[in-house]
Motif scaffolding. Sequence first.
Motif, PDB file in Angstrom:
ATOM      1  N   LEU A   1       1.053  -1.171  -0.030  1.00  0.00           N
ATOM      2  CA  LEU A   1      -0.059  -0.068  -0.108  1.00  0.00           C
ATOM      3  C   LEU A   1       0.907   1.054   0.000  1.00  0.00           C
ATOM      4  O   LEU A   1       1.911   1.317   0.802  1.00  0.00           O
ATOM      5  N   ALA A   2       0.540   2.319  -1.010  1.00  0.00           N
ATOM      6  CA  ALA A   2       1.465   3.574  -1.227  1.00  0.00           C
ATOM      7  C   ALA A   2       0.673   4.643  -1.139  1.00  0.00           C
ATOM      8  O   ALA A   2      -0.266   4.646  -2.083  1.00  0.00           O
ATOM      9  N   LEU A   3       0.589   5.536  -0.068  1.00  0.00           N
ATOM     10  CA  LEU A   3      -0.221   6.577  -0.086  1.00  0.00           C
ATOM     11  C   LEU A   3       0.472   7.912   0.085  1.00  0.00           C
ATOM     12  O   LEU A   3       1.325   7.908   0.691  1.00  0.00           O
ATOM     13  N   ARG A   4      -0.184   9.044  -0.826  1.00  0.00           N
ATOM     14  CA  ARG A   4       0.385  10.207  -0.731  1.00  0.00           C
ATOM     15  C   ARG A   4      -0.349  10.978   0.232  1.00  0.00           C
ATOM     16  O   ARG A   4      -1.704  11.048   0.355  1.00  0.00           O
ATOM     17  N   LEU A   5       0.142  11.841   1.302  1.00  0.00           N
ATOM     18  CA  LEU A   5      -0.243  12.314   2.274  1.00  0.00           C
ATOM     19  C   LEU A   5      -0.016  13.759   2.142  1.00  0.00           C
ATOM     20  O   LEU A   5       1.227  14.160   2.393  1.00  0.00           O
ATOM     21  N   ARG A   6      -1.027  14.310   2.142  1.00  0.00           N
ATOM     22  CA  ARG A   6      -0.653  16.081   2.304  1.00  0.00           C
ATOM     23  C   ARG A   6      -1.249  16.815   3.356  1.00  0.00           C
ATOM     24  O   ARG A   6      -2.490  16.566   3.724  1.00  0.00           O
ATOM     25  N   GLY A   7      -0.684  17.638   3.886  1.00  0.00           N
ATOM     26  CA  GLY A   7      -0.851  18.354   5.129  1.00  0.00           C
ATOM     27  C   GLY A   7       0.187  17.952   6.576  1.00  0.00           C
ATOM     28  O   GLY A   7       1.061  17.435   6.069  1.00  0.00           O
ATOM     29  N   PRO A   8      -0.220  18.734   7.559  1.00  0.00           N
ATOM     30  CA  PRO A   8       0.754  18.618   8.647  1.00  0.00           C
ATOM     31  C   PRO A   8       0.633  16.947   9.241  1.00  0.00           C
ATOM     32  O   PRO A   8      -0.181  16.877  10.182  1.00  0.00           O
TER      33      PRO A   8
ATOM     34  N   GLY B   1       4.961  19.346   4.182  1.00  0.00           N
ATOM     35  CA  GLY B   1       3.487  19.057   4.412  1.00  0.00           C
ATOM     36  C   GLY B   1       3.140  18.142   3.428  1.00  0.00           C
ATOM     37  O   GLY B   1       1.949  18.026   3.149  1.00  0.00           O
ATOM     38  N   GLU B   2       4.224  17.411   2.865  1.00  0.00           N
ATOM     39  CA  GLU B   2       3.667  16.252   1.929  1.00  0.00           C
ATOM     40  C   GLU B   2       4.542  15.099   2.191  1.00  0.00           C
ATOM     41  O   GLU B   2       5.782  15.068   2.096  1.00  0.00           O
ATOM     42  N   HIS B   3       4.002  13.880   2.433  1.00  0.00           N
ATOM     43  CA  HIS B   3       4.736  12.642   2.669  1.00  0.00           C
ATOM     44  C   HIS B   3       4.154  11.561   1.763  1.00  0.00           C
ATOM     45  O   HIS B   3       2.978  11.610   1.315  1.00  0.00           O
ATOM     46  N   ALA B   4       4.891  10.305   1.523  1.00  0.00           N
ATOM     47  CA  ALA B   4       4.244   9.220   1.014  1.00  0.00           C
ATOM     48  C   ALA B   4       4.551   7.927   2.291  1.00  0.00           C
ATOM     49  O   ALA B   4       5.688   7.988   2.797  1.00  0.00           O
ATOM     50  N   ALA B   5       3.424   7.440   2.633  1.00  0.00           N
ATOM     51  CA  ALA B   5       3.465   6.262   3.374  1.00  0.00           C
ATOM     52  C   ALA B   5       3.423   5.038   2.790  1.00  0.00           C
ATOM     53  O   ALA B   5       2.563   4.807   1.765  1.00  0.00           O
ATOM     54  N   LEU B   6       4.528   4.005   3.015  1.00  0.00           N
ATOM     55  CA  LEU B   6       4.621   2.596   2.435  1.00  0.00           C
ATOM     56  C   LEU B   6       4.408   1.914   3.469  1.00  0.00           C
ATOM     57  O   LEU B   6       5.119   1.598   4.465  1.00  0.00           O
ATOM     58  N   VAL B   7       3.326   0.967   3.071  1.00  0.00           N
ATOM     59  CA  VAL B   7       2.898  -0.118   4.192  1.00  0.00           C
ATOM     60  C   VAL B   7       2.824  -1.336   3.426  1.00  0.00           C
ATOM     61  O   VAL B   7       1.901  -1.504   2.342  1.00  0.00           O
ATOM     62  N   THR B   8       3.616  -2.374   3.936  1.00  0.00           N
ATOM     63  CA  THR B   8       3.488  -3.800   3.131  1.00  0.00           C
ATOM     64  C   THR B   8       3.241  -4.752   4.272  1.00  0.00           C
ATOM     65  O   THR B   8       3.949  -4.991   5.177  1.00  0.00           O
ATOM     66  N   MET B   9       2.272  -5.588   3.760  1.00  0.00           N
ATOM     67  CA  MET B   9       2.104  -6.862   4.556  1.00  0.00           C
ATOM     68  C   MET B   9       2.269  -8.022   3.868  1.00  0.00           C
ATOM     69  O   MET B   9       1.988  -8.186   2.497  1.00  0.00           O
ATOM     70  N   HIS B  10       2.687  -9.317   4.515  1.00  0.00           N
ATOM     71  CA  HIS B  10       2.839 -10.703   3.886  1.00  0.00           C
ATOM     72  C   HIS B  10       1.098 -11.079   3.771  1.00  0.00           C
ATOM     73  O   HIS B  10       0.519 -11.039   4.985  1.00  0.00           O
ATOM     74  N   HIS B  11       0.907 -11.822   2.957  1.00  0.00           N
ATOM     75  CA  HIS B  11      -0.299 -12.561   2.703  1.00  0.00           C
ATOM     76  C   HIS B  11      -0.731 -13.556   3.815  1.00  0.00           C
ATOM     77  O   HIS B  11      -1.792 -13.620   4.136  1.00  0.00           O
ATOM     78  N   ILE B  12       0.345 -14.053   4.499  1.00  0.00           N
ATOM     79  CA  ILE B  12       0.415 -15.262   5.461  1.00  0.00           C
ATOM     80  C   ILE B  12      -0.322 -14.514   6.730  1.00  0.00           C
ATOM     81  O   ILE B  12      -0.871 -15.215   7.617  1.00  0.00           O
ATOM     82  N   VAL B  13      -0.402 -13.369   6.811  1.00  0.00           N
ATOM     83  CA  VAL B  13      -1.123 -12.697   8.123  1.00  0.00           C
ATOM     84  C   VAL B  13      -2.028 -11.588   7.677  1.00  0.00           C
ATOM     85  O   VAL B  13      -2.438 -10.791   8.577  1.00  0.00           O
ATOM     86  N   SER B  14      -2.241 -11.762   6.572  1.00  0.00           N
ATOM     87  CA  SER B  14      -3.145 -10.339   5.929  1.00  0.00           C
ATOM     88  C   SER B  14      -4.250 -10.818   4.690  1.00  0.00           C
ATOM     89  O   SER B  14      -3.954 -11.901   4.058  1.00  0.00           O
ATOM     90  N   ASP B  15      -5.169 -10.019   4.440  1.00  0.00           N
ATOM     91  CA  ASP B  15      -5.839 -10.135   3.075  1.00  0.00           C
ATOM     92  C   ASP B  15      -6.381  -8.729   2.678  1.00  0.00           C
ATOM     93  O   ASP B  15      -6.497  -7.723   3.553  1.00  0.00           O
ATOM     94  N   GLY B  16      -7.480  -8.777   1.588  1.00  0.00           N
ATOM     95  CA  GLY B  16      -7.913  -7.553   1.292  1.00  0.00           C
ATOM     96  C   GLY B  16      -8.909  -6.776   2.385  1.00  0.00           C
ATOM     97  O   GLY B  16      -8.873  -5.689   2.826  1.00  0.00           O
ATOM     98  N   TRP B  17      -9.739  -7.681   2.943  1.00  0.00           N
ATOM     99  CA  TRP B  17     -10.589  -7.453   4.235  1.00  0.00           C
ATOM    100  C   TRP B  17      -9.631  -6.856   5.242  1.00  0.00           C
ATOM    101  O   TRP B  17      -9.933  -5.739   5.575  1.00  0.00           O
TER     102      TRP B  17
END
Length: 472
Positions: free
Chosen positions: A78-85, A175-191
């Motif tokens: 998951l990669a999100l651009r975040l704008r703001g403080p 005031g601008e960042h990108a958050a990178l979040v990665t999980m392995h499927h063995i502990v996660s899924d779409g839900w």
Amino acid sequence: MSVPLEDFERLSPAKQKLLLARMEKLRHQQQGGEGREEAIPRSPRRETGAPFPLSFSQLRLWLVDRMDPGDPAYNIPLALRLRGPLDASVLARVFTEIVRRHESLRTVFETVDGQPVQRIDPPAPVSLPLVDLSGLGAEAREAEALRLAAAEARERFDVPRGPHLRLRLLRLAAGEHAALVTMHHIVSDGWSMGLLFGEIGALYGAFLASRPSPLPELPIQYPDFADWQRQRLSGEALQEHLRFWREALAGVPLVLDLPADRPRPAVRSSRGASIRALLPPDLSASLAAVGRSGGETLFMVLLAAFGVLVSRHAGAEDLCAGSVVANRNRLEIEGLIGFFVNTLALRIDLREAARFRDVLDRVRRTTLGAYAHQDLPFERLVEELQPARDLSRPPVLQVLFVLQNAPAGDLELPGLTREPLAVPEETSQVDLMVDAIEVPGGIAATWRFSTDLFDAPTVERTAVRFRVLLEA
């Protein structure tokens, strides 16, 4: 149990699928005189200190990992651009609390007496590494952010040792960042990703305002589910599911070969790519109307059309297409981050089907029956079917069609706006998969494909043929 059609249509695809599964299961229980199912208990292993077994789905990924350690096809990035403080220290505290709440995110895998087991590490502070790109020029900064996001999505996990959650924060500008979040499927899924969004939003707002967590403690944890699943799927309950699936798939070919741009390699890789296509809202509405006329959901209509498309391309009138279900059919597991999603092998039999309506009728019956027996893990079904060992293709299912139904989660961060960071997909678990989702502009479909077999123009033409077929 009955639900007015107009009320059913207002439900999300997730709730439609869950309701259909529960209605079908209730029908089977009434016919068999079964009563209400008991809630999943906390495992007695917590008292004895015995290690927890892996769920059936976890076991499959553990075995896959033994053959190709850390295969990035099973990363969920998951990669999100975040704008703001953004307050990075608060965000780190948020992830620390989420990891504390969910034992799945503190799981490591060990081997005891030759069998894999899961052990839960104690809670610990979660770090949020920061990479400062703000000193770069705008064009170089954007290119480096995308490069780092793509590299993060490809980076292999150490599945036995963990951790199975990786975080990185990129500072792009004031005031601008990108958050990178990665999980392995063995502990996660779409839900689980939707749950993660919701918990991040709830916790960040609370911690930023110096309030305690507003989230209730979870009634059970994923290891409790894994232990319960192992006990429940045994004896007559297991045999009843197996009887259904053996009958449903009797005689269906378990190998499907689509015309490819190059020969299938002897050993498949997980290299892949994707293209995107949009089905306009008027077409989406007409497809939903077709379904309403015969009591089918939009998913059933799309799956039937996908089956016709694949049949024409592969020259097969009887085939299996996979789809996935959230498998969250119990209240106590709806709030857990973990690997619950299950793959269903859906037979699409076009033999002697003179009209599309005939195909739809068959797909409706097939899908409802599959929903009622979705508790049987796909891994156990593969074991039962015993397909010929073939390292060149995925077992049983080479094509999948999914209409996304997992709740997206409400990620609202005070003072911040968010948007996805467009990172190219570079993996594929099967030959061809269509991942569709309803959006305000119609139905957005991502066509994921194995680059061992296909080039992007070939898949683009296939997506065009799918739309033409739907418009016919």
